[in-house]
Design a protein around this motif. Structure first.
Motif, PDB file in Angstrom:
ATOM      1  N   LYS A 223      30.038  28.185  44.213  1.00  0.00           N
ATOM      2  CA  LYS A 223      31.296  27.894  43.522  1.00  0.00           C
ATOM      3  C   LYS A 223      32.111  29.161  43.320  1.00  0.00           C
ATOM      4  O   LYS A 223      33.322  29.170  43.505  1.00  0.00           O
ATOM      5  CB  LYS A 223      31.016  27.224  42.177  1.00  0.00           C
ATOM      6  CG  LYS A 223      30.588  25.784  42.306  1.00  0.00           C
ATOM      7  CD  LYS A 223      30.325  25.176  40.949  1.00  0.00           C
ATOM      8  CE  LYS A 223      29.838  23.745  41.072  1.00  0.00           C
ATOM      9  NZ  LYS A 223      29.540  23.167  39.749  1.00  0.00           N
ATOM     10  N   LYS A 224      31.448  30.253  42.935  1.00  0.00           N
ATOM     11  CA  LYS A 224      32.151  31.524  42.734  1.00  0.00           C
ATOM     12  C   LYS A 224      32.751  32.023  44.041  1.00  0.00           C
ATOM     13  O   LYS A 224      33.877  32.512  44.077  1.00  0.00           O
ATOM     14  CB  LYS A 224      31.205  32.568  42.158  1.00  0.00           C
ATOM     15  CG  LYS A 224      30.846  32.332  40.721  1.00  0.00           C
ATOM     16  CD  LYS A 224      29.858  33.358  40.211  1.00  0.00           C
ATOM     17  CE  LYS A 224      29.416  33.042  38.799  1.00  0.00           C
ATOM     18  NZ  LYS A 224      28.379  33.981  38.325  1.00  0.00           N
ATOM     19  N   GLU A 225      31.989  31.908  45.130  1.00  0.00           N
ATOM     20  CA  GLU A 225      32.491  32.351  46.434  1.00  0.00           C
ATOM     21  C   GLU A 225      33.686  31.516  46.869  1.00  0.00           C
ATOM     22  O   GLU A 225      34.673  32.047  47.373  1.00  0.00           O
ATOM     23  CB  GLU A 225      31.383  32.278  47.480  1.00  0.00           C
ATOM     24  CG  GLU A 225      30.316  33.333  47.316  1.00  0.00           C
ATOM     25  CD  GLU A 225      29.152  33.154  48.274  1.00  0.00           C
ATOM     26  OE1 GLU A 225      29.060  32.086  48.934  1.00  0.00           O
ATOM     27  OE2 GLU A 225      28.336  34.080  48.348  1.00  0.00           O
TER      28      GLU A 225
ATOM     29  N   SER B 186      25.910  27.737  41.779  1.00  0.00           N
ATOM     30  CA  SER B 186      26.804  28.596  41.012  1.00  0.00           C
ATOM     31  C   SER B 186      27.393  29.688  41.898  1.00  0.00           C
ATOM     32  O   SER B 186      28.597  29.977  41.842  1.00  0.00           O
ATOM     33  CB  SER B 186      26.041  29.215  39.842  1.00  0.00           C
ATOM     34  OG  SER B 186      26.838  30.132  39.165  1.00  0.00           O
ATOM     35  N   ILE B 187      26.570  30.282  42.725  1.00  0.00           N
ATOM     36  CA  ILE B 187      27.039  31.330  43.641  1.00  0.00           C
ATOM     37  C   ILE B 187      28.056  30.749  44.616  1.00  0.00           C
ATOM     38  O   ILE B 187      29.108  31.356  44.867  1.00  0.00           O
ATOM     39  CB  ILE B 187      25.846  31.961  44.399  1.00  0.00           C
ATOM     40  CG1 ILE B 187      24.994  32.777  43.429  1.00  0.00           C
ATOM     41  CG2 ILE B 187      26.326  32.818  45.560  1.00  0.00           C
ATOM     42  CD1 ILE B 187      23.675  33.235  44.007  1.00  0.00           C
TER      43      ILE B 187
ATOM     44  N   ALA C 132      35.784  29.895  44.927  1.00  0.00           N
ATOM     45  CA  ALA C 132      36.918  30.228  44.064  1.00  0.00           C
ATOM     46  C   ALA C 132      37.537  31.546  44.502  1.00  0.00           C
ATOM     47  O   ALA C 132      38.771  31.690  44.534  1.00  0.00           O
ATOM     48  CB  ALA C 132      36.466  30.309  42.607  1.00  0.00           C
ATOM     49  N   SER C 133      36.701  32.481  44.867  1.00  0.00           N
ATOM     50  CA  SER C 133      37.196  33.783  45.328  1.00  0.00           C
ATOM     51  C   SER C 133      38.008  33.625  46.609  1.00  0.00           C
ATOM     52  O   SER C 133      39.063  34.228  46.768  1.00  0.00           O
ATOM     53  CB  SER C 133      36.021  34.724  45.539  1.00  0.00           C
ATOM     54  OG  SER C 133      36.458  35.938  46.083  1.00  0.00           O
TER      55      SER C 133
END
Length: 58
Positions: free
Chosen positions: A47-49, A44-45, A51-52
């Motif tokens: 994926k967020k990174e 999850s982390i 996307a950012s």
């Protein structure tokens, strides 16, 4: 069944190997579940990174 004996001074204890086997199996199952949660959290982390980073490049 083979028995293990632990001698502690004048006391002698017999180790139940079936119980020890069950405990090892239970711990392994618990670790697998815990590792699965940790993997999901890390994914999850990531994926967020990612996307950012993609938003910053646009």
């Amino acid at each position: 069944m083979r028995a293990r004996l632990v001698i502690d001074g004048n006391a002698v204890y017999e180790i139940d190997e079936d119980c020890m086997r069950r405990r090892r199996t239970d711990k392994t199952a618990g670790n697998a579940e815990e590792n699965g949660r940790e993997y999901a959290r890390q994914e999850s982390i990531r994926k967020k990174e990612n996307a950012s980073r993609e938003d910053k490049t646009r």
